[in-house]
Design an enzyme around this catalytic site. Structure first.
Site, PDB file in Angstrom:
ATOM      1  N   SER A   1       0.830  -1.202   0.000  1.00 36.53           N
ATOM      2  CA  SER A   1       0.000   0.000   0.000  1.00 36.53           C
ATOM      3  C   SER A   1       0.862   1.248   0.000  1.00 36.53           C
ATOM      4  CB  SER A   1      -0.853  -0.033   1.272  1.00 36.53           C
ATOM      5  OG  SER A   1      -1.435   1.220   1.488  1.00 36.53           O
TER       6      SER A   1
ATOM      7  N   TYR B   1      -1.472  -0.268  10.463  1.00 36.25           N
ATOM      8  CA  TYR B   1      -1.783  -0.891   9.172  1.00 36.25           C
ATOM      9  C   TYR B   1      -0.607  -0.727   8.205  1.00 36.25           C
ATOM     10  CZ  TYR B   1      -3.566  -1.381   4.432  1.00 36.25           C
ATOM     11  OH  TYR B   1      -3.705  -1.741   3.113  1.00 36.25           O
TER      12      TYR B   1
ATOM     13  N   LYS C   1       2.143  -3.582   6.619  1.00 34.84           N
ATOM     14  CA  LYS C   1       2.443  -3.784   5.198  1.00 34.84           C
ATOM     15  C   LYS C   1       3.949  -3.671   4.958  1.00 34.84           C
ATOM     16  CE  LYS C   1      -1.490  -4.671   3.521  1.00 34.84           C
ATOM     17  NZ  LYS C   1      -1.750  -5.936   2.849  1.00 34.84           N
TER      18      LYS C   1
HETATM   19  N1  NAD Z   1      -8.674  -1.271  -0.867  1.00 39.96           N
HETATM   20  C1  NAD Z   1      -7.658  -0.455  -0.625  1.00 39.96           C
HETATM   21  O1  NAD Z   1      -7.841   0.755  -0.519  1.00 39.96           O
HETATM   22  C2  NAD Z   1      -6.249  -0.995  -0.501  1.00 39.96           C
HETATM   23  C3  NAD Z   1      -5.155  -0.116  -0.681  1.00 39.96           C
HETATM   24  C4  NAD Z   1      -3.871  -0.612  -0.545  1.00 39.96           C
HETATM   25  C5  NAD Z   1      -3.670  -1.955  -0.237  1.00 39.96           C
HETATM   26  N2  NAD Z   1      -4.732  -2.778  -0.059  1.00 39.96           N
HETATM   27  C6  NAD Z   1      -4.480  -4.189   0.290  1.00 39.96           C
HETATM   28  O2  NAD Z   1      -5.016  -5.028  -0.712  1.00 39.96           O
HETATM   29  C7  NAD Z   1      -5.494  -6.233  -0.140  1.00 39.96           C
HETATM   30  C8  NAD Z   1      -6.922  -6.453  -0.585  1.00 39.96           C
HETATM   31  O3  NAD Z   1      -7.710  -5.346  -0.174  1.00 39.96           O
HETATM   32  P1  NAD Z   1      -9.264  -5.247  -0.453  1.00 39.96           P
HETATM   33  O4  NAD Z   1      -9.595  -3.813  -0.581  1.00 39.96           O
HETATM   34  O5  NAD Z   1      -9.641  -6.184  -1.521  1.00 39.96           O
HETATM   35  O6  NAD Z   1      -9.818  -5.728   0.959  1.00 39.96           O
HETATM   36  P2  NAD Z   1     -10.979  -6.772   1.292  1.00 39.96           P
HETATM   37  O7  NAD Z   1     -11.212  -6.685   2.760  1.00 39.96           O
HETATM   38  O8  NAD Z   1     -12.125  -6.576   0.395  1.00 39.96           O
HETATM   39  O9  NAD Z   1     -10.271  -8.167   0.937  1.00 39.96           O
HETATM   40  C9  NAD Z   1      -9.397  -8.812   1.814  1.00 39.96           C
HETATM   41  C10 NAD Z   1      -9.849 -10.259   1.921  1.00 39.96           C
HETATM   42  O10 NAD Z   1      -8.979 -10.943   2.824  1.00 39.96           O
HETATM   43  C11 NAD Z   1      -9.763 -11.739   3.697  1.00 39.96           C
HETATM   44  N3  NAD Z   1      -8.976 -11.900   4.926  1.00 39.96           N
HETATM   45  C12 NAD Z   1      -8.669 -10.964   5.858  1.00 39.96           C
HETATM   46  N4  NAD Z   1      -7.893 -11.495   6.820  1.00 39.96           N
HETATM   47  C13 NAD Z   1      -7.698 -12.792   6.494  1.00 39.96           C
HETATM   48  C14 NAD Z   1      -6.995 -13.859   7.103  1.00 39.96           C
HETATM   49  N5  NAD Z   1      -6.333 -13.693   8.244  1.00 39.96           N
HETATM   50  N6  NAD Z   1      -7.030 -15.070   6.498  1.00 39.96           N
HETATM   51  C15 NAD Z   1      -7.713 -15.261   5.348  1.00 39.96           C
HETATM   52  N7  NAD Z   1      -8.401 -14.284   4.733  1.00 39.96           N
HETATM   53  C16 NAD Z   1      -8.389 -13.057   5.293  1.00 39.96           C
HETATM   54  C17 NAD Z   1     -11.074 -11.004   3.855  1.00 39.96           C
HETATM   55  O11 NAD Z   1     -12.146 -11.868   4.194  1.00 39.96           O
HETATM   56  C18 NAD Z   1     -11.264 -10.395   2.470  1.00 39.96           C
HETATM   57  O12 NAD Z   1     -12.004 -11.248   1.618  1.00 39.96           O
HETATM   58  C19 NAD Z   1      -5.334  -6.092   1.369  1.00 39.96           C
HETATM   59  O13 NAD Z   1      -4.156  -6.760   1.752  1.00 39.96           O
HETATM   60  C20 NAD Z   1      -5.200  -4.601   1.568  1.00 39.96           C
HETATM   61  O14 NAD Z   1      -4.426  -4.289   2.706  1.00 39.96           O
HETATM   62  C21 NAD Z   1      -6.014  -2.335  -0.205  1.00 39.96           C
END
Ligand code: NAD
Length: 336
Positions: free
Chosen positions: A124, A148, A152
């Site tokens: 991120s 958070y 990362k």
């Molecule tokens: N959406 C954003 O703004 C953003 C920005 C930068 C980075 N990210 C990163 O991208 C990734 C995906 O983000 P997203 O927006 O799709 O989030 P999201 O919450 O929609 O998806 C994350 C998924 O991981 C699953 N999960 C969480 N903890 C878990 C665990 N311990 N074991 C198994 N499954 C688990 C959740 O059920 C969910 O389906 C994340 O790692 C997030 O940190 C997201």
């Protein structure tokens, strides 16, 4: 390729699964469904014609991971699973280090022992310091200001050291800026639990009448219209970036860190105006004070993504607004 997609029922993961299947890859999703719905599997199947394999699994469940890797051979892993709410991470840091760091270690440990050497990790832009000058390059100082972002960055460091120790590893950490929008079919999208913290889902819920009004936090930033500037990227472009990363790792070893953004800053007011114009819906809004911790401007330098991945964003701000609103209208309560 046979790809394990952790967190694949989530927002970004589900879009990437659609892109992976469209490119002919075979996927298995592992997700504990803590922030997603199994309905996403049916939606991915409706778009791409194939229902992905699915395993309900927490990343911290080491025996469960062993079983999965014993049963199936994977050529690569896309690791999305994790928790992602900045404010929650301040209130409950252990949840973040446990899910994001311990979960990643358990996954990498099992993967390594089963000979999986290719991995794409969801990082991120929150790893960059608050004072980084935009456009932010990958070699800008890293100084996350909340648990958070630190979780990362810790995983990036772990991966870097794993690559130093294992010459055969091929890893790319993708630092996303602000993913928004949804698949143009309106079948998959972002389904935030509770009141959204981010601008686009908030706009959608105000437009849908679920929230009363939008507050624009801060009108006196030193930006062209006084409101804060971010780099919003369409989730379809993000998904495509993951495919390119996977291709890149076919012929490149070691650890790679790459920004995924548009390289263009968009202010809150610009987004608000575009959303109303494109979707022909009024957004009641008011202007408020700056929120503590918010920065004036963050956008990516995308030269490296262009150079190493041959990737550039294709979707415009109007596409982001249109697709986000279509998803919201077709799924007023997310996947429920
Ligand atoms: N959406 C954003 O703004 C953003 C920005 C930068 C980075 N990210 C990163 O991208 C990734 C995906 O983000 P997203 O927006 O799709 O989030 P999201 O919450 O929609 O998806 C994350 C998924 O991981 C699953 N999960 C969480 N903890 C878990 C665990 N311990 N074991 C198994 N499954 C688990 C959740 O059920 C969910 O389906 C994340 O790692 C997030 O940190 C997201």
């Amino acid at each position: 390729m046979k790809v394990l997609v952790t967190g694949g029922t989530g927002y970004i993961g589900s879009h990437t699964c659609v892109a992976l299947q469209a490119a002919g890859h075979e996927i298995t999703i592992a997700d504990n469904l803590s922030n997603s719905s199994p309905e996403a599997l049916a939606r991915i199947a409706r778009i791409s014609g194939t229902r992905p394999g699915f395993q309900a699994l927490d990343m911290r469940d080491a025996p469960g991971l062993e079983k999965l890797f014993d049963a199936q051979c994977f050529d690569a892993i896309m690791h999305f699973a994790g928790v992602k709410a900045v404010a929650e991470s301040v209130a409950d840091p252990l949840k973040y280090y446990s899910n994001n760091v311990m979960g990643s270690i358990a996954l990498f440990d099992s993967a390594l022992r089963h000979g999986v050497t290719r991995l794409v990790f969801s990082s991120s832009a929150t790893v960059y310091g608050e004072n980084s000058r935009s456009p932010i390059r990958e070699d800008a100082p890293v100084a996350p200001v909340n648990p958070y972002g630190r979780s990362k960055h810790m995983v990036e460091e772990i991966l870097t050291e794993m690559c130093r120790a294992n010459a055969g590893l091929r890893v790319m950490a993708l630092r996303y800026f602000n993913p928004v929008g949804a698949h143009p079919s309106g079948l998959v999208g972002e389904a935030p639990v509770g009141t959204p913290n981010n601008l686009m889902p908030y706009l959608c819920q105000v437009a849908a009448g679920r929230l009363e009004e939008l507050t624009v936090f801060g009108t006196d930033y030193p930006t062209p219209d006084g409101t804060a500037v971010r780099d919003y990227i369409h989730v379809m472009d993000l998904a495509e970036g993951h495919l390119r990363a996977l291709e890149f790792l076919e012929s490149h070893g070691g650890m790679h860190l790459v920004n995924l953004g548009t390289g263009r800053g968009t202010s809150v007011l610009e987004m608000l105006t575009a959303f109303q114009r494109v979707n022909q819906v009024p957004i009641p809004h008011r202007f408020g004070a700056r929120r503590p911790g918010d920065t004036k401007e963050t956008f990516a330098d995308v030269a490296l993504a262009d150079r190493v991945l041959g990737w550039r964003t294709q979707y415009s701000l109007d596409d982001m607004c249109r697709d986000a609103w279509r998803w919201q209208k077709m799924n007023p309560k997310g996947y429920e």
